[in-house]
Design a protein around this motif. Structure first.
Motif, PDB file in Angstrom:
ATOM      1  N   UNK A  82      14.596  -7.007 -10.509  1.00 55.48           N
ATOM      2  CA  UNK A  82      13.944  -8.261 -10.534  1.00 55.48           C
ATOM      3  C   UNK A  82      14.785  -9.504 -10.600  1.00 55.48           C
ATOM      4  N   UNK A  83      15.714  -9.747 -11.377  1.00 49.67           N
ATOM      5  CA  UNK A  83      16.385 -10.805 -11.621  1.00 49.67           C
ATOM      6  C   UNK A  83      17.442 -11.019 -10.353  1.00 49.67           C
ATOM      7  N   UNK A  84      17.776  -9.930  -9.969  1.00 49.51           N
ATOM      8  CA  UNK A  84      18.747  -9.904  -8.983  1.00 49.51           C
ATOM      9  C   UNK A  84      17.972 -10.212  -7.583  1.00 49.51           C
ATOM     10  N   UNK A  85      16.802  -9.773  -7.364  1.00 52.73           N
ATOM     11  CA  UNK A  85      16.128 -10.184  -6.194  1.00 52.73           C
ATOM     12  C   UNK A  85      15.615 -11.643  -6.112  1.00 52.73           C
ATOM     13  N   UNK A  86      15.136 -12.038  -7.432  1.00 53.08           N
ATOM     14  CA  UNK A  86      14.711 -13.501  -7.537  1.00 53.08           C
ATOM     15  C   UNK A  86      15.832 -14.437  -6.968  1.00 53.08           C
ATOM     16  N   UNK A  87      17.002 -14.044  -7.564  1.00 53.99           N
ATOM     17  CA  UNK A  87      18.162 -14.914  -7.345  1.00 53.99           C
ATOM     18  C   UNK A  87      18.388 -15.213  -5.563  1.00 53.99           C
ATOM     19  N   UNK A  88      18.243 -14.063  -5.202  1.00 57.59           N
ATOM     20  CA  UNK A  88      18.371 -13.956  -3.499  1.00 57.59           C
ATOM     21  C   UNK A  88      17.037 -14.170  -2.685  1.00 57.59           C
ATOM     22  N   UNK A  89      16.116 -14.421  -3.429  1.00 54.51           N
ATOM     23  CA  UNK A  89      14.853 -15.019  -2.798  1.00 54.51           C
ATOM     24  C   UNK A  89      14.051 -13.772  -2.520  1.00 54.51           C
ATOM     25  N   UNK A  90      14.151 -12.802  -2.913  1.00 53.39           N
ATOM     26  CA  UNK A  90      13.442 -11.608  -2.746  1.00 53.39           C
ATOM     27  C   UNK A  90      12.301 -11.301  -3.678  1.00 53.39           C
ATOM     28  N   UNK A  91      11.161 -10.846  -3.226  1.00 51.59           N
ATOM     29  CA  UNK A  91      10.032 -10.698  -4.444  1.00 51.59           C
ATOM     30  C   UNK A  91      10.303  -8.942  -4.475  1.00 51.59           C
ATOM     31  N   UNK A  92       9.651  -8.508  -5.796  1.00 58.11           N
ATOM     32  CA  UNK A  92      10.011  -6.971  -5.954  1.00 58.11           C
ATOM     33  C   UNK A  92       8.521  -6.413  -6.068  1.00 58.11           C
ATOM     34  N   UNK A  93       8.212  -5.722  -5.243  1.00 57.95           N
ATOM     35  CA  UNK A  93       7.018  -4.864  -5.403  1.00 57.95           C
ATOM     36  C   UNK A  93       7.150  -3.465  -6.296  1.00 57.95           C
ATOM     37  N   UNK A  94       6.529  -3.277  -7.434  1.00 59.24           N
ATOM     38  CA  UNK A  94       7.099  -1.814  -8.013  1.00 59.24           C
ATOM     39  C   UNK A  94       6.039  -1.048  -7.751  1.00 59.24           C
ATOM     40  N   UNK A  95       6.563   0.467  -7.521  1.00 56.76           N
ATOM     41  CA  UNK A  95       5.445   1.460  -7.364  1.00 56.76           C
ATOM     42  C   UNK A  95       5.790   2.490  -8.448  1.00 56.76           C
ATOM     43  N   UNK A  96       4.562   2.995  -9.092  1.00 63.75           N
ATOM     44  CA  UNK A  96       4.773   4.006  -9.926  1.00 63.75           C
ATOM     45  C   UNK A  96       4.526   5.316  -9.301  1.00 63.75           C
ATOM     46  N   UNK A  97       5.367   6.159  -9.190  1.00 59.18           N
ATOM     47  CA  UNK A  97       5.086   7.350  -8.396  1.00 59.18           C
ATOM     48  C   UNK A  97       4.680   8.529  -8.842  1.00 59.18           C
ATOM     49  N   UNK A  98       4.615   8.615 -10.244  1.00 58.83           N
ATOM     50  CA  UNK A  98       4.161   9.928 -11.120  1.00 58.83           C
ATOM     51  C   UNK A  98       4.711  11.158 -10.662  1.00 58.83           C
ATOM     52  N   UNK A  99       6.102  11.042 -10.032  1.00 55.68           N
ATOM     53  CA  UNK A  99       6.582  11.976  -9.589  1.00 55.68           C
ATOM     54  C   UNK A  99       5.779  12.922  -8.567  1.00 55.68           C
ATOM     55  N   UNK A 100       5.035  11.772  -7.858  1.00 55.56           N
ATOM     56  CA  UNK A 100       4.493  12.541  -6.823  1.00 55.56           C
ATOM     57  C   UNK A 100       4.922  12.344  -5.420  1.00 55.56           C
ATOM     58  N   UNK A 101       5.127  13.255  -4.555  1.00 56.36           N
ATOM     59  CA  UNK A 101       5.905  12.999  -3.347  1.00 56.36           C
ATOM     60  C   UNK A 101       5.166  12.216  -2.543  1.00 56.36           C
ATOM     61  N   UNK A 102       3.962  12.470  -2.378  1.00 50.69           N
ATOM     62  CA  UNK A 102       2.919  11.607  -1.585  1.00 50.69           C
ATOM     63  C   UNK A 102       2.991  10.236  -1.749  1.00 50.69           C
ATOM     64  N   UNK A 103       3.106  10.037  -3.066  1.00 47.35           N
ATOM     65  CA  UNK A 103       2.802   8.530  -3.271  1.00 47.35           C
ATOM     66  C   UNK A 103       4.166   7.811  -2.913  1.00 47.35           C
ATOM     67  N   UNK A 104       5.160   8.585  -3.184  1.00 47.54           N
ATOM     68  CA  UNK A 104       6.637   8.264  -2.828  1.00 47.54           C
ATOM     69  C   UNK A 104       6.475   7.861  -1.347  1.00 47.54           C
ATOM     70  N   UNK A 105       6.086   8.811  -0.737  1.00 46.09           N
ATOM     71  CA  UNK A 105       6.293   8.506   0.889  1.00 46.09           C
ATOM     72  C   UNK A 105       5.216   7.510   1.388  1.00 46.09           C
ATOM     73  N   UNK A 106       4.233   7.331   0.589  1.00 47.14           N
ATOM     74  CA  UNK A 106       3.536   6.190   0.873  1.00 47.14           C
ATOM     75  C   UNK A 106       4.015   4.688   0.719  1.00 47.14           C
ATOM     76  N   UNK A 107       4.796   4.780  -0.184  1.00 45.07           N
ATOM     77  CA  UNK A 107       5.432   3.447  -0.547  1.00 45.07           C
ATOM     78  C   UNK A 107       6.541   3.176   0.672  1.00 45.07           C
ATOM     79  N   UNK A 108       7.215   4.329   0.796  1.00 46.50           N
ATOM     80  CA  UNK A 108       8.379   4.263   1.679  1.00 46.50           C
ATOM     81  C   UNK A 108       7.827   3.906   3.092  1.00 46.50           C
ATOM     82  N   UNK A 109       6.516   4.476   3.462  1.00 50.97           N
ATOM     83  CA  UNK A 109       5.940   4.117   4.566  1.00 50.97           C
ATOM     84  C   UNK A 109       5.773   2.456   4.832  1.00 50.97           C
ATOM     85  N   UNK A 110       5.793   1.811   3.924  1.00 52.20           N
ATOM     86  CA  UNK A 110       5.583   0.466   3.985  1.00 52.20           C
ATOM     87  C   UNK A 110       6.608  -0.302   4.735  1.00 52.20           C
ATOM     88  N   UNK A 111       7.833   0.435   4.553  1.00 52.26           N
ATOM     89  CA  UNK A 111       9.023  -0.059   5.169  1.00 52.26           C
ATOM     90  C   UNK A 111       8.671   0.083   6.896  1.00 52.26           C
TER      91      UNK A 111
END
Lengths: 338, 338
Positions: A82-111
């Motif tokens: 977060x600190x690094x991102x803020x410094x560069x003007x980025x915001x951080x979206x945090x995702x908890x995956x719970x070790x769930x592959x699908x959740x992970x892929x869902x977040x990756x899909x946002x890209x």
DNA sequence: TTGTATGCGTTATCAT
DNA sequence: ATGATAACGCATACAA
């Protein structure tokens, strides 16, 4: 909400000029600039980020995926991110995956939907092929763990060597019956720690006992439960190496509840050196990782990736440190028998 | 990346039709739909979220602000927020403010820039006037704390009554010299807890001693440091009530290091019931808050706000529970003197 | 130095 | 049932 058009109208200029005073790129007549500034002020104008994003094809958002937001170790990594991102003007979206592959892929899909510019993965449990393919087209950095043989940028310690180091610490104290509570077995980093443990045993000529290797899920509770199990087998271990501090703390409670003492009867060591570890009693022997730095460096790498800047180094391996505290001591059983 | 135009061309339809098969709102001929679907598949089409957002004036992002991401209590609140958000199709941007007013405002400014749809504040340290004004024009929900006399929607426990309850617990054990380690004094919620503590003392006819009220910053370290200070005064307290569990755990270590025992010599109680609290030794007496539920309900309220739906209830006060464990016991000094 | 006009990729409003 | 086209709010190439 006022738009750029409103400002332009009030300042009696074109929207292009307004845009110019905002960007500061092209030269603008000081007088007009003044008028524009005043208009913006008067209208309390805020440029619409959505429109900017669409125009520039950038979101200024990066995603950080952690197995569990409650995990204090990852919390600190996130902090660095977060600190690094803020410094560069980025915001951080945090995702908890719970070790769930699908959740992970869902977040990756946002890209893919252009909702984020890049992603930091702190725990790889996705199919490797998928990950490699994804990383080939989108900015990805691995934090905390390293994918052997892959060229996906990563920042981590050498988990294998660190696990070897702390296991050897126990061996040097005379322990030979050392249990390992590993993390989720599908997580690369946990496999690395298991390997390190095995290597150390092997180097000391100790046969490994499958009964002594158990799989937890990083939580306090699983450390507790598994340790109860370990205490119910025939020859109980004289030392326990948990793959993270939380499981180690859970283990210590189980040992206390069982009526034994740490480290007198059983030594316990963890991994990560979360803040709590120096506050529990007995204070926990563990491996200290530069969590904050891992976060910061990984986000810096990611931002370079996003900006298509060259990376000085693709795989960064940082130093870890064995921190010996009170929870590990010479093996009494070895002393008595020796 | 393929756009809607590419799909339209390949499927030999207009972009409007493509949009229609995506939304499913208007009727589409099954055959054309089939063609479009195939085209999308073949091109691996992903609708651009940025464009969607601009068009719909929505980001599907909500911001959750916490004082410190490492704080385990807030981590669980966030978890509730995240789960609730995900279910409703929102993503959560988490901001650590470090109690910094400017950082807070920076994050709030993201709303004005249309980069987020709403915000959840878990700790209010902003000027009240600013906050009220902001909440009047943007969706805001207060989680964990309640702003007296304000109509900003909130979800919390009754911190004052909970603090009173746990202080009375100590009083009922015979303690009369009870110290309070409060959180940052500019935080409403900490003021509420301080008030509760004072009320309990007052109701028992005990004069309060300013020396026994100290201000910490929620961290393990500050609990430790402040307790050392408390142990250096003339008549040391027989009980310590810390405004959160981490400071309580820090206090317990300080007491141990000082050569005294918890609860035999000094009782210690915390607040929040983070997971660690039942794992430390002695296990901590504390106030259990429904953190996850606080998170979930606050995000649900926020989403209603965003959608301009009516709120059944603007100020939600949830139940808390006193959890008595091992760290609090009858006051030895009172017994000896009595 | 400033203005005009176009495009970013959608959704939604008209027609047809 | 489908297509053409106008927004959404901004940045920028090109003109003037």
């Amino acid at each position: 909400m006022a738009t750029i058009h409103d400002v332009a109208k009030l300042a009696k200029v074109s929207i292009a000029t307004v845009s110019r005073v905002m960007s500061g790129a092209d030269p603008v007549n000081p007088k007009t600039q003044q008028r524009v500034l005043e208009a913006m002020e008067k209208l309390n104008y805020r440029p619409n980020g959505l429109a900017r994003n669409l125009r520039s094809q950038k979101t200024n958002v990066i995603i950080a995926l952690v197995p569990d937001i409650k995990n204090p170790f990852f919390s600190e990594v996130i902090r660095g991110i977060e600190d690094g991102a803020r410094q560069a003007g980025f915001n951080v979206l945090i995702g908890s995956t719970d070790g769930d592959r699908d959740k992970t892929k869902e977040y990756m899909a946002l890209l893919d939907e252009s909702r984020a510019d890049g992603i930091i993965l702190t725990t790889t449990q996705t199919d490797r092929a998928f990950l490699e393919e994804f990383a080939a087209r989108s900015p990805v950095v691995l934090a905390c763990e390293y994918l052997p043989g892959s060229d996906i940028p990563s920042v981590s310690i050498d988990n294998e060597s660190a696990a070897r180091k702390i296991t050897k610490h126990l061996l040097s104290l005379g322990h030979t019956r050392i249990a390992h509570i590993m993390g989720p077995s599908n997580v690369i980093l946990c496999q690395a720690r298991l390997n390190g443990y095995r290597q150390a045993l092997h180097q000391h000529g100790i046969m490994e006992d499958e009964l002594l290797i158990q799989e937890g899920d990083y939580s306090l509770d699983s450390g507790y439960l598994i340790t109860r199990k370990l205490l119910s087998i025939n020859r109980i271990p004289t030392a326990i190496f948990a793959a993270n501090d939380e499981m180690a703390i859970g283990a210590m409670k189980a040992i206390r509840d069982f009526g034994l003492r740490v480290p007198h009867d059983i030594s316990v060591v963890g991994f990560d050196d979360i803040h709590f570890s120096s506050y529990v009693s007995p204070a926990l022997t563990t491996i200290q990782q530069p969590r904050y730095e891992i976060g910061q460096r990984s986000v810096n790498m990611l931002i370079k990736l996003i900006r298509s800047e060259p990376l000085d180094q693709s795989q960064v391996v940082l130093e870890d440190t064995l921190v010996v505290r009170e929870s590990s001591a010479a093996c009494q059983r070895a002393i008595q028998e020796g």
